[in-house]
Design a protein around this motif. Structure first.
Motif, PDB file in Angstrom:
ATOM      1  N   LEU A 277       0.831  -1.195   0.000  1.00 24.09           N
ATOM      2  CA  LEU A 277       0.000   0.000   0.000  1.00 24.09           C
ATOM      3  C   LEU A 277       0.872   1.254   0.000  1.00 24.09           C
ATOM      4  CD1 LEU A 277      -3.029   0.359   0.120  1.00 24.09           C
ATOM      5  CD2 LEU A 277      -2.875   0.552   2.571  1.00 24.09           C
ATOM      6  N   LEU A 278       1.957   1.211   0.754  1.00 26.42           N
ATOM      7  CA  LEU A 278       2.719   2.438   0.999  1.00 26.42           C
ATOM      8  C   LEU A 278       3.848   2.696   0.014  1.00 26.42           C
ATOM      9  CD1 LEU A 278       2.998   2.278   4.900  1.00 26.42           C
ATOM     10  CD2 LEU A 278       1.406   3.601   3.539  1.00 26.42           C
ATOM     11  N   ARG A 279       4.279   1.662  -0.740  1.00 25.16           N
ATOM     12  CA  ARG A 279       5.460   1.875  -1.563  1.00 25.16           C
ATOM     13  C   ARG A 279       5.179   2.809  -2.745  1.00 25.16           C
ATOM     14  NH1 ARG A 279       5.293  -1.278  -6.231  1.00 25.16           N
ATOM     15  NH2 ARG A 279       3.843  -3.014  -6.123  1.00 25.16           N
ATOM     16  N   GLU A 280       6.257   3.360  -3.288  1.00 29.03           N
ATOM     17  CA  GLU A 280       6.099   4.186  -4.473  1.00 29.03           C
ATOM     18  C   GLU A 280       5.610   3.277  -5.582  1.00 29.03           C
ATOM     19  OE1 GLU A 280      10.167   4.454  -3.455  1.00 29.03           O
ATOM     20  OE2 GLU A 280       8.589   4.576  -1.973  1.00 29.03           O
ATOM     21  N   GLY A 281       4.713   3.781  -6.393  1.00 29.39           N
ATOM     22  CA  GLY A 281       4.169   2.947  -7.457  1.00 29.39           C
ATOM     23  C   GLY A 281       3.192   1.932  -6.895  1.00 29.39           C
ATOM     24  N   GLY A 282       2.928   2.035  -5.583  1.00 29.68           N
ATOM     25  CA  GLY A 282       1.963   1.140  -4.967  1.00 29.68           C
ATOM     26  C   GLY A 282       0.571   1.719  -5.066  1.00 29.68           C
ATOM     27  N   ILE A 283      -0.364   1.056  -4.400  1.00 26.57           N
ATOM     28  CA  ILE A 283      -1.768   1.413  -4.604  1.00 26.57           C
ATOM     29  C   ILE A 283      -2.105   2.816  -4.098  1.00 26.57           C
ATOM     30  CG2 ILE A 283      -4.105   0.755  -3.949  1.00 26.57           C
ATOM     31  CD1 ILE A 283      -2.767  -2.190  -3.973  1.00 26.57           C
ATOM     32  N   LEU A 284      -1.622   3.152  -2.891  1.00 26.68           N
ATOM     33  CA  LEU A 284      -1.918   4.470  -2.331  1.00 26.68           C
ATOM     34  C   LEU A 284      -1.308   5.561  -3.204  1.00 26.68           C
ATOM     35  CD1 LEU A 284      -3.251   5.752   0.153  1.00 26.68           C
ATOM     36  CD2 LEU A 284      -1.015   5.789   1.225  1.00 26.68           C
ATOM     37  N   ASP A 285      -0.071   5.314  -3.622  1.00 25.40           N
ATOM     38  CA  ASP A 285       0.658   6.250  -4.470  1.00 25.40           C
ATOM     39  C   ASP A 285      -0.151   6.555  -5.737  1.00 25.40           C
ATOM     40  OD1 ASP A 285       2.981   7.775  -4.851  1.00 25.40           O
ATOM     41  OD2 ASP A 285       3.773   6.288  -6.249  1.00 25.40           O
ATOM     42  N   ILE A 286      -0.600   5.484  -6.393  1.00 30.71           N
ATOM     43  CA  ILE A 286      -1.348   5.641  -7.636  1.00 30.71           C
ATOM     44  C   ILE A 286      -2.650   6.407  -7.391  1.00 30.71           C
ATOM     45  CG2 ILE A 286      -2.650   4.385  -9.420  1.00 30.71           C
ATOM     46  CD1 ILE A 286      -0.548   2.162  -9.187  1.00 30.71           C
TER      47      ILE A 286
ATOM     48  N   LEU B 260      -5.905  11.423  -7.771  1.00 30.40           N
ATOM     49  CA  LEU B 260      -6.757  12.446  -7.156  1.00 30.40           C
ATOM     50  C   LEU B 260      -6.033  13.785  -7.052  1.00 30.40           C
ATOM     51  CD1 LEU B 260      -8.210  10.244  -4.269  1.00 30.40           C
ATOM     52  CD2 LEU B 260      -9.436  11.033  -6.288  1.00 30.40           C
ATOM     53  N   HIS B 261      -4.799  13.826  -7.560  1.00 30.41           N
ATOM     54  CA  HIS B 261      -3.975  15.040  -7.522  1.00 30.41           C
ATOM     55  C   HIS B 261      -3.759  15.557  -6.110  1.00 30.41           C
ATOM     56  CE1 HIS B 261      -3.887  15.193 -11.823  1.00 30.41           C
ATOM     57  NE2 HIS B 261      -5.181  15.005 -11.845  1.00 30.41           N
ATOM     58  N   LEU B 262      -3.709  14.615  -5.174  1.00 33.98           N
ATOM     59  CA  LEU B 262      -3.454  15.028  -3.797  1.00 33.98           C
ATOM     60  C   LEU B 262      -1.959  15.170  -3.544  1.00 33.98           C
ATOM     61  CD1 LEU B 262      -6.127  12.988  -1.862  1.00 33.98           C
ATOM     62  CD2 LEU B 262      -6.000  15.459  -2.135  1.00 33.98           C
ATOM     63  N   ILE B 263      -1.158  14.466  -4.333  1.00 35.75           N
ATOM     64  CA  ILE B 263       0.278  14.670  -4.235  1.00 35.75           C
ATOM     65  C   ILE B 263       0.810  14.983  -5.621  1.00 35.75           C
ATOM     66  CG2 ILE B 263       0.815  13.330  -2.172  1.00 35.75           C
ATOM     67  CD1 ILE B 263       1.510  10.993  -4.062  1.00 35.75           C
ATOM     68  N   GLY B 264       1.899  15.701  -5.640  1.00 37.24           N
ATOM     69  CA  GLY B 264       2.484  16.096  -6.911  1.00 37.24           C
ATOM     70  C   GLY B 264       3.374  15.016  -7.470  1.00 37.24           C
ATOM     71  N   SER B 265       4.448  15.424  -8.050  1.00 35.11           N
ATOM     72  CA  SER B 265       5.308  14.470  -8.727  1.00 35.11           C
ATOM     73  C   SER B 265       6.271  13.780  -7.755  1.00 35.11           C
ATOM     74  CB  SER B 265       6.098  15.180  -9.824  1.00 35.11           C
ATOM     75  OG  SER B 265       6.756  16.289  -9.262  1.00 35.11           O
ATOM     76  N   GLU B 266       6.460  14.390  -6.573  1.00 34.34           N
ATOM     77  CA  GLU B 266       7.440  13.777  -5.652  1.00 34.34           C
ATOM     78  C   GLU B 266       6.913  12.442  -5.130  1.00 34.34           C
ATOM     79  OE1 GLU B 266       5.298  16.730  -2.918  1.00 34.34           O
ATOM     80  OE2 GLU B 266       5.570  16.328  -5.042  1.00 34.34           O
ATOM     81  N   PRO B 267       7.835  11.528  -4.860  1.00 33.38           N
ATOM     82  CA  PRO B 267       7.403  10.201  -4.399  1.00 33.38           C
ATOM     83  C   PRO B 267       6.728  10.271  -3.030  1.00 33.38           C
ATOM     84  CG  PRO B 267       9.792  10.408  -4.293  1.00 33.38           C
ATOM     85  CD  PRO B 267       9.284  11.605  -5.019  1.00 33.38           C
TER      86      PRO B 267
END
Lengths: 360, 261, 273
Positions: C116-125, C130-137
């Motif tokens: 869930l937490l990894r970059e490229g993981g489900i939460l990240d995606i 939802l544009h809640l986070i920008g481009s940073e991991p």
């Protein structure tokens, strides 16, 4: 009031009795009279070759025996199992050099009669002379599979070729490295990087400093092979310390991964079968071990992504390119430092050193 | 009304947090990749593998029956203990309170190992009775603490009122105390069940050779491969539990009305 | 003599035989020099206090556990409050919904968090969509936050249950009485509801704090290079090296810390009640 008390007691004991009864039924109680099959109890890692359903079936039919596999989770734990089990509980176990001398000295194992093993002669010569496997001229453990712990990287994202263990200290890979969370592999790898003897490092303090220097470059330390495989497949890590066997398995499953034995050398290990003292089935135990080092089994397993076979006849039939890249040949054996036995004292010291690195 | 909306929203958020990883592992059980790699590709292969894996199924059944036994014994013992505790004037009470939470404070590793050493000292083989006892010991504090939390905030004057109305002790217990305690007993039983169900260490040390439980299978498989088959097994278990609970609720709707209010 | 002694005797006998006796075995081991043999010594305890890392790890573990307990309390109390006071139908189903996740192994859940937490993981995606986070991991995995999130996830349901059970019994009449005495909602809460739910809070804190101290799975899988805790030291002594005696000594020290903090907790609870 007495009556109520009695009632409660009976209820409780009935409950526990039925709960136990259920369990006994689940077991398919080996005591049933028309079940004359012998049972061979083998302690191994889960998913490590011998518990493959096909393999078990073949052996069971051939020798009219039932195989039971309690699993082990660590070498130390296997030793505990050997120490606390009753004679006859366990038949064949898979110890490595880290516990073999203790098990032999404590009289937990019985000697193997190599004359009864038709495939013993096919084992690579160096493995027949491992110091930890014998005592007073008697052989206590038969090599089964071997492998190395070296460097893997993703050829698509990491600029190669990599040929040195120093890659793990290369800041270019910062945040993409997964070092192994294991005191033995950590100390030995750092010793290789520093040019010390990995089995008998001369300067533990330098090793500690070297490992502390490596720490911030890591994404994480991995503990289980599975963890590394998932992180690697997910692209979270690109380079790290890894076992040859697991790498071969990952390759077979379609992962792009490159395995390198660095020019400084690498850590080698051998897993051995041993027969437990007090076994009720010494004949079957020998037959099982012979079956495990047979060309057929060893070839099948390495083709399914298993570790390197000890049977030298197998290597000849494999794809030479694969043998070359995964380091399955005799040439590789010469480059490896095989993990030797360490005293409890030494293990404690190394473990503490590693703990200090991790909590630095 | 606003209050209610806020309340439900909050509860929904908490449940979302609680179920997020559960949903993930369920989803992964339908993903083709062995290494949980994305993008997601639907596959039932892990369920097929599970169906063929008799060891894993048998281990799950063993876990279930041990957990069920543990839960029942724990609830009975805890309820008895608490019934004693509410009416006793004994000086032992403080000590016994401490004794009950003691298993909670000892790492299970140590508890399991000491029990194993106790067995070998007494010359007894590992067996399911001992395993069950071990599970009861570690789960009992949860059952007791949950029931106790309820008892402490319960109005005990009801008991006295009942007694003063001429009800004998047993009637009071049966008609007043137990019904009041029932939700706590249910919760305590459930907790004891899940504590036992997920207990790896004690089973690991005390299980007779040749048998295994689900946690043992899971821990044993992580060195080389912890396949989504385990996720499939977890998903099936969760689905089965939820169904079972819903079924009980529907069938016993009338008699459970009190608890569904 | 108490004539109801039979009510408590089965549990007490069970605990004496299978918990107190093993405890003494543990203390005995912690005083031995070598495995099940060797001579009596205090060296194992000396080792613990002489080396800075063990104290450091213990302190770190206590800090994490306090954090987990506090966050659990902040999540659980409102949850229990909502369940008792604002939700009228199906509250017991809600209680069950809180227990059901326990059906999955702690280890399996820890790996699910990793996913869930990894970059490229489900939460990240999802957050990216939802544009809640920008481009940073995302940068959550392999941090102490990841460990705390997973530990809260595992332990807070215990607290919801205990607080719920004690809140549920707070007499509505008392609350009404307080209201009729012109007490504001906050005063009513502070003076009436909170003290009455204290047993549930204390029990809940124990059920979260104590197991948190012994955790080793989540820090190892989610904590990255900084994931060492004292539970891991104990585990290592038994599974990696032959260090039962030192492992037993560390466990005993941990036990002492736990008993001490429980004494403090119950003292606090009594004083305020």
């Amino acid at each position: 009031m007495k009556k109520t008390m009695l009632g409660v007691w009976i209820a409780v004991s009935l409950l526990s009795a039925t709960a136990c009864g259920n369990k006994a039924a689940n077991e398919g109680a080996p005591s049933s009279p028309n079940n004359e099959k012998k049972t061979l109890t083998i302690v191994n890692w889960k998913g490590y070759g011998s518990d493959d359903p096909e393999v078990i079936k073949t052996f069971e039919t051939k020798y009219n025996v039932k195989i039971v596999h309690p699993y082990m989770a660590s070498e130390e734990e296997l030793l505990t199992k050997l120490r606390t089990s009753k004679p006859g509980d366990l038949d064949v176990v898979l110890p490595n050099a880290s516990i073999l001398p203790v098990a032999i000295n404590d009289g937990l194992l019985s000697p193997v009669d190599t004359a009864k093993l038709s495939n013993y002669a096919a084992i690579y010569e160096p493995f027949k002379h491992l110091a930890e496997n014998a005592k007073d001229g008697a052989v206590y453990a038969v090599p089964w599979v071997w492998g190395s712990t070296a460097i893997v990287y993703n050829p698509d994202t990491v600029k190669g070729p990599i040929d040195s263990v120093q890659a793990l200290w290369d800041t270019a890979h910062k945040g993409k490295i997964a070092f192994r969370d294991d005191f033995n592999d950590a100390v030995m790898t750092a010793a290789l990087a520093l040019g010390q003897n990995p089995n008998h490092p001369s300067d533990l303090d330098a090793i500690k400093q070297k490992l502390i220097k490596q720490k911030p470059l890591n994404r994480t330390y991995w503990k289980t092979g599975d963890e590394f495989a998932k992180l690697y497949a997910g692209g979270t890590v690109d380079i790290g310390l890894m076992w040859s066997g697991q790498t071969a398995a990952m390759k077979k499953e379609g992962q792009h991964i490159k395995y390198v034995i660095p020019k400084e050398g690498a850590i080698g290990w051998v897993d051995n079968w041993a027969i437990v003292k007090g076994t009720r089935n010494p004949e079957l135990a020998h037959q099982f071990i012979d079956f495990m080092i047979d060309k057929k089994f060893q070839e099948d397993w390495v083709n399914r992504g298993g570790p390197a076979p000890v049977n030298k006849n197998v290597t000849r039939t494999l794809d030479p390119a694969f043998v070359e890249e995964m380091g399955l040949d005799e040439k590789t054996i010469g480059k490896l430092t095989f993990i030797s036995y360490r005293s409890d004292e030494e293990k404690k010291k190394w473990n503490e050193l590693w703990l200090e690195v991790k909590s630095h | 009304m606003l209050k209610k909306t806020i309340g439900w929203t909050y509860a929904a958020l908490v449940l979302l947090f609680l179920y997020a990883p559960i949903l993930v592992l369920m989803a992964l059980s339908f993903n083709a990749s062995k290494y949980n790699a994305l993008p997601f590709t639907f596959s039932l292969s892990w369920y097929k593998a599970l169906a063929a894996d008799t060891t894993l199924i048998r281990a799950s059944l063993t876990s279930l029956s041990i957990a069920a036994g543990t839960a029942i014994i724990c609830v009975v013992l805890a309820a008895m203990l608490m019934l004693w505790a509410v009416q006793t004037t004994s000086k032992l009470k403080g000590w016994i309170d401490a004794l009950v939470v003691l298993p909670l404070t000892i790492p299970w590793l140590i508890l399991g190992l000491s029990m194993l050493l106790l067995l070998s000292a007494a010359g007894i083989d590992k067996n399911f009775t001992v395993l069950l006892i071990g599970h009861v010991v570690v789960s009992l504090p949860y059952a007791v603490l949950v029931i106790k939390a309820r008892l402490q905030s319960m109005d005990l004057s009801i008991n006295e009122a009942s007694a003063s109305l001429g009800a004998n002790e047993w009637t009071t217990v049966r008609r007043i105390t137990l019904p009041l305690l029932f939700p706590a007993m249910l919760a305590g039983g459930f907790l004891a069940f899940v504590i036992s169900f997920d207990n790896f260490i004690l089973s690991y040390f005390l299980i007779p050779s040749g048998s295994s439980t689900l946690p043992i299978e899971i821990y044993a498989s992580i060195k080389f491969g912890f396949t989504p088959e385990i996720n499939a097994a977890s998903t099936l278990l969760l689905a089965a539990t939820t169904l079972m609970i819903l079924l009980i609720v529907v069938i016993m709707r009338s008699s459970l009305k009190f608890f569904l209010k | 003599m108490d004539k109801k002694i039979w009510l408590m005797s089965p549990a007490v006998i069970l605990l004496l035989c299978f918990c107190v006796v093993p405890l003494f075995i543990m203390v005995y081991y912690s005083l031995l020099s070598d495995g099940t043999r060797g001579h009596l010594t205090l060296q194992n305890y000396a080792d613990f206090f002489e080396k800075r890392i063990y104290l450091k790890l213990t302190w770190k573990t206590i800090r994490i556990s306090c954090c987990v307990t506090l966050i659990s309390l902040l999540i659980s109390y409102p949850m229990a409050y909502v369940m008792v006071n604002l939700i009228h139908s199906g509250k017991n189903l809600l209680l069950l919904a809180i227990i059901i996740p326990f059906w999955t192994s702690q280890l399996v859940r820890a790996y699910a968090w990793q996913n869930l937490l990894r970059e490229g993981g489900i939460l990240d995606i999802m957050l990216r969509k939802l544009h809640l986070i920008g481009s940073e991991p995302l940068g959550l995995l392999f941090t102490p936050y990841a460990v705390i999130i997973a530990m809260v996830h595992i332990f807070f349901p215990y607290m919801v249950i205990t607080i719920y059970l004690s809140l549920e019994k707070v007499d509505i009449a008392l609350v009404e009485a307080s209201k009729s005495l012109q007490a504001g909602p906050l005063t009513t809460f502070r003076r009436v509801v909170l003290p009455l739910s204290k047993p549930g809070i204390v029990t809940g804190c124990i059920l979260v704090f104590v197991p948190s101290l012994g955790v080793f799975v989540e820090p190892r899988i989610l904590g990255g290079t900084e994931g060492s805790v004292i539970g891991m030291v104990i585990e290592d002594q038994f599974f990696e090296i032959y260090g039962w005696n030192f492992g037993a000594a560390v466990s005993f020290i941990l036990l002492a810390i736990i008993l001490l903090s429980m004494a403090v907790l119950s003292r606090l609870a009594k004083k305020e009640a």
